[in-house]
Structure formats: C-alpha cells, structure tokens
Enzyme design. Structure first.
Site, PDB file in Angstrom:
ATOM      1  N   SER A  19      -1.866  -0.450   7.641  1.00 28.94           N
ATOM      2  CA  SER A  19      -1.258  -0.190   6.353  1.00 28.94           C
ATOM      3  C   SER A  19      -0.979   1.285   6.096  1.00 28.94           C
ATOM      4  CB  SER A  19      -2.168  -0.735   5.251  1.00 28.94           C
ATOM      5  OG  SER A  19      -3.407  -0.029   5.255  1.00 28.94           O
ATOM      6  N   LYS A  75      -3.102   9.180   1.649  1.00 26.92           N
ATOM      7  CA  LYS A  75      -2.649   7.793   1.496  1.00 26.92           C
ATOM      8  C   LYS A  75      -2.775   7.436   0.020  1.00 26.92           C
ATOM      9  CE  LYS A  75      -3.608   3.165   3.399  1.00 26.92           C
ATOM     10  NZ  LYS A  75      -4.396   2.407   4.400  1.00 26.92           N
ATOM     11  N   SER A  88      -6.012  -0.116  10.186  1.00 30.81           N
ATOM     12  CA  SER A  88      -4.919   0.623   9.542  1.00 30.81           C
ATOM     13  C   SER A  88      -4.857   2.121   9.799  1.00 30.81           C
ATOM     14  CB  SER A  88      -4.941   0.391   8.043  1.00 30.81           C
ATOM     15  OG  SER A  88      -4.468  -0.891   7.775  1.00 30.81           O
TER      16      SER A  88
HETATM   17  N1  GLN Z   1      -3.753  -5.612   9.227  1.00 28.63           N
HETATM   18  C1  GLN Z   1      -5.037  -5.769   8.641  1.00 28.63           C
HETATM   19  C2  GLN Z   1      -4.918  -6.496   7.322  1.00 28.63           C
HETATM   20  O1  GLN Z   1      -3.841  -6.743   6.945  1.00 28.63           O
HETATM   21  C3  GLN Z   1      -5.739  -4.451   8.465  1.00 28.63           C
HETATM   22  C4  GLN Z   1      -5.255  -3.659   7.324  1.00 28.63           C
HETATM   23  C5  GLN Z   1      -6.103  -2.456   7.067  1.00 28.63           C
HETATM   24  O2  GLN Z   1      -6.827  -1.992   7.959  1.00 28.63           O
HETATM   25  N2  GLN Z   1      -6.040  -1.963   5.837  1.00 28.63           N
HETATM   26  O3  GLN Z   1      -5.858  -6.814   6.692  1.00 28.63           O
END
Ligand code: GLN
EC number: 6.3.5.7
Length: 483
Positions: A151, A76, A175
């Site tokens: 994400s 990532k 995410s």
């Molecule tokens: N959807 C959540 C956020 O926007 C989690 C994102 C994540 O786990 N990086 O914060």
C-alpha cells in the site's frame, strides 16, 4: 542534486556544499514538474518544508549535526501530522486534519528532517497496487502502465523517481517490502514493536509496523535510526535499546549462515525471478556467506490466515469511522442508523468495505472459532517454523514477490489474485519478524526484489547484509528513464 542519497545529503550539508533550503526548493520544483505523471503525493507541505529547512540550516550554523538535520523526506498519508490533512487514502478522512503528530513524525521533525508532503497509498493501507486510493492510482516510474506496488505505493514511486531521497511507509502484510521490490528500492519492515504506532492510523494493529523506504540500505539505516525507539504512548512498543544502525553496516559476512526455504521455489514463482534470487545468493557466497536449504512447512497456510486476521482487526479498528466523531458525514441523515450506514457506505471504497464485511463475519458468534481462532493457531505455527529455522541460520533469503509489477487494472476484477501476490511477505508480519527487500535485477525492464528476514530485533543484521551486497552490486543505482 535530486540524485543524492540521504548519506550524501548529510555530507553535502555538513561540508556546506548546499543548504537544506536550496535542496528543498530543488526537490519541490521537481515534484511540481514530474509528479503529475505519477500521482505519488496526496498533499504537498511547501510552507512547512521551507520553514523546517531554514530552521535546520540555522541549527547547523549553530554547530548542530546529525544525519537527518535538513534531510528532505515525506510521510505516508496515514501518519498523523498536526494541522495537515491525514487522509489514509480515503474519502472518509479527506477532510481530516490531525490534531497531533504521530510519534514517528515528531521524532523525525525533532531530528531535523524536512517534510515535503504526504504520500499516496491504498485506502486504509489495504492493497498491493495502490489502486484502491480515493486519490487515484499511483504509476510505477519504471513503466507508467504498471503499478508501483502497495500500500505504500506513493512513497515508493516518489523515492524511485528521485523526487526525494527517502520516505516513511508502513507494512501490515508487505506494504514496505513489496513496493520496494516493484520500484527498485530498499525497504525495511522492522520487528513488531520497534517503531511506535502512536498516531499511525490503524489497519490491523497486531501486524502494522512503520519503517523506511529509500534507495540504499545505508539510507534505510539513517531513517530507521530516526524512527525507532520505545514509546510509552504505544502499549505494544518494546523497550529495547536502539543500536547504531549506520555503525553496524560494515560487519563482515564471513560465515554468515543464509537459509533458503525450499517452499519459496514453487510453481507460483516466475522462473526469471528465481534465477535472479539464485544470483543474489551467489553474490553473498562470494562475500563469505554459507548457504543452506531450510523448510517453512506451514507457509502454505499463511495467506488464508492473514486474510482472516487482518480483516478481523480492520473491522474493529474501522468501526470508529461512524460519521459522528470525525471524517466524512453523509448529507441529510434521516436518523442515526441512516447516518451510520450512509456515512460508512459513501465514505469507504469497495476494498475497505469488503475487508470490513469479511472481518465482521469471521468475528461473529458461531464463526469465531472456525475462522479467527483457527487463523491465530496457524499464526503460531508460522512463527514456530521461523523459530526452528533461526536455530540453524542467521538470515532467511528469498524472493520478495512471485511476479514483477503487474499492469494497472490487471487484478481489479479478482481481489484474491492480488492477495496471492503477498505470499512471501505476510509471514514476517504474522510472526512479527523484521524483513528487508533490496534490488536484485530486472525482468522485462521491471525491478525485482530479494527479501531477507532475520530474528527479532536484528534489523542491524539485515541492513549490514544489504549494505555489503550493495557495495558489490549496482542494481540499486539504476534510475528509471525519464526521471
Ligand atoms: N497487501 C496486503 C493487504 O492488502 C498488505 C498491505 C499492507 O501491508 N498494508 O492487506
């Protein structure tokens, strides 16, 4: 060859059926051919990959072995990679080449993993759809009109489309697990502190945790083995021995106590997903597990608490991107204030700016007690609920998401609608617990995930349960058409 899992690749390499270099070339060609449909990569690292593959082949020829030696993966794009762009999905870091490797990157490279590239992601890991990336949205290989989740949407789409067997990802509020659910993968968020955050660009430091995304629990065990462990460079890393995750996969589920929280089956859950979750419970019962209804009474407060704490930490973490030290700098600044304002205004996208504003507001004098402190108290209540539940059960089971992957653009005008989709995943981050999502069936041709949660440092238990489930079901083997 692109259908092989990490475990099968390790056997194939050990049996000299193919070399890492051959495999790497096949996958790089596949990425070149198919990724334009998906947009799952931000950068490809062909030269590095071929060099690492050749060196893994030499190491094997010299008698070395190891499940990751010669295994192709991707990172990532928030794991720092020395000399390679590490963008975090943002214009702010579009020109940033990291001066060092993240601990996760260094550990996997030392184990012989081959890095094919850096995967697309929501900007600074903020999002649930991979639509906030500066590099454009990622498409779901199961239906190109739908999001792959976020994400870590790039890692998920690439692995689901068989462009590579596994990838690293991070989970601040879901995410890893949510994109796994949306793309029919197995993804594990480890206990907070299990995997080093050194060199992992911070979103919300008390919630962020790196982990594996792969097609099977068996492969998650292999990748997690390479990622986990104490790191003196990360003050929140925990000095606990790392068990042999692969060796633990075959434990019997006889007598395993599964808790199913009654709050999970509220009106917000798609009834078709509820049915698939009940089916997965029945499957585990056949394997000897006993099921019990439990309660997590403070779950309803988790989303508001998370969406105060995460932005608060983000507003602090992202203050380092000031146009001075690294990253994007605006053209012709008038003075220092103009430099800060325009560099940040032009370098960050709308979702990141929204979170910084919310976070700075929640931390400001006069509001700190009302919002931030209150959210921290809720965080403790959420953790206490889990501690009470784990006195009675060994794992907690439920849906990973209330709905399957939505259409691209469907939630763009209403950020809160997207936040609500995190309802089942964020509690594990607030409490620091490990969680896993695995394939449990399909709704309208789109994959559905079942989530398992376990007590601290029981990643092995999650992988064991998921592996036994996968030995007896075939959801995880389904391949999206066209890939
Ligand atoms: N959807 C959540 C956020 O926007 C989690 C994102 C994540 O786990 N990086 O914060």
């Amino acid at each position: 060859m692109h259908q092989l899992t990490l475990a099968e690749i390790a056997r194939g390499l050990a049996d000299k059926k193919f070399s890492s270099e051959e495999l790497t070339k096949v996958l790089l060609a596949r990425i070149a051919q198919l990724d334009p449909q998906l947009n799952s990569f931000i950068s490809l690292t062909e030269d590095l990959a071929l060099q690492q593959a050749k060196s893994a082949d030499v190491r094997r020829a010299n008698g070395e072995s190891g499940a990751l030696l010669g295994a192709p993966i991707a990172h990532k794009d928030l794991f720092c990679t020395q000399g390679i762009r590490t963008s975090c999905g943002s214009k702010m870091l579009d020109n940033f080449k990291a001066p060092y490797d993240a601990t996760v990157v260094a550990k996997l490279a030392a184990a012989g993993a081959v890095t094919l590239g850096k995967t697309n992601m929501d900007e600074f890991a903020m999002g649930s759809a991979n639509e906030s990336s500066y590099y454009g949205a990622v498409k779901n290989p199961w239906n190109l009109e739908h999001v792959p989740g976020g994400s870590s949407g790039g890692s998920a789409a690439a692995v689901a489309a068989r462009l590579l067997p596994a990838a690293t990802a991070t989970d601040t509020g879901g995410s890893i697990r949510q994109p796994a659910a949306f793309t029919n993968l197995t993804g594990l968020k480890p206990t907070y502190g299990r995997v080093s955050r050194w060199g992992m660009i911070a979103y919300a430091s008390s919630l962020d945790q790196g982990g594996p995304l792969a097609r099977t629990a068996e492969d998650c065990a292999i990748l997690l083995q390479g990622m986990a462990g104490f790191d003196p460079k990360d003050s929140t890393s925990i000095d606990e021995p790392v068990p042999d995750y692969s060796a633990g996969l075959n434990g019997s589920l006889q007598g395993l106590r599964i808790g199913v929280p009654k709050e999970y089956f509220s009106a917000g859950l798609d009834p078709r997903i509820a049915e698939l979750i009940h089916n997965s419970v029945k499957e585990l019962e056949k394997l000897g597990a006993v099921v019990k209804e439990i309660s997590l009474p403070n779950m309803q407060h988790a989303i508001p608490a998370y969406y105060v704490i995460a932005p608060a930490e983000a507003s602090s973490n992202l203050s380092r991107f000031d146009g001075v030290r690294f990253g994007y700098r605006c053209e012709n600044p008038k003075d220092l204030t103009d430099l800060y304002k325009r560099s940040r205004g032009e370098g960050f996208g709308p979702e990141v700016q929204r979170r910084i504003m919310v976070g700075a507001y929640a931390l400001s004098a006069g509001y700190y007690d009302a919002y931030y402190l209150k959210a921290q108290k809720i965080r403790r209540l959420v953790k206490n609920d889990f501690m009470a539940a784990f006195n009675e059960v060994d794992i907690i089971l439920g849906p990973t998401t209330p709905n399957p992957a939505w259409k691209l653009g469907a939630k763009n005008s209403d950020p809160v609608a997207a936040y609500l989709e995190d309802v089942y995943t964020i509690t594990a981050n607030l409490a620091g617990l490990p969680g896993l999502s695995m394939p449990a069936g399909f709704v309208d041709g789109l994959p559905v995930g079942v989530q398992l949660l376990a007590p601290y440092f029981q990643e092995g238990r999650l992988l064991n349960v998921a592996h036994q489930y996968q030995l007896n079901t075939d959801w995880h083997t389904r391949t999206p058409t066209g890939f």
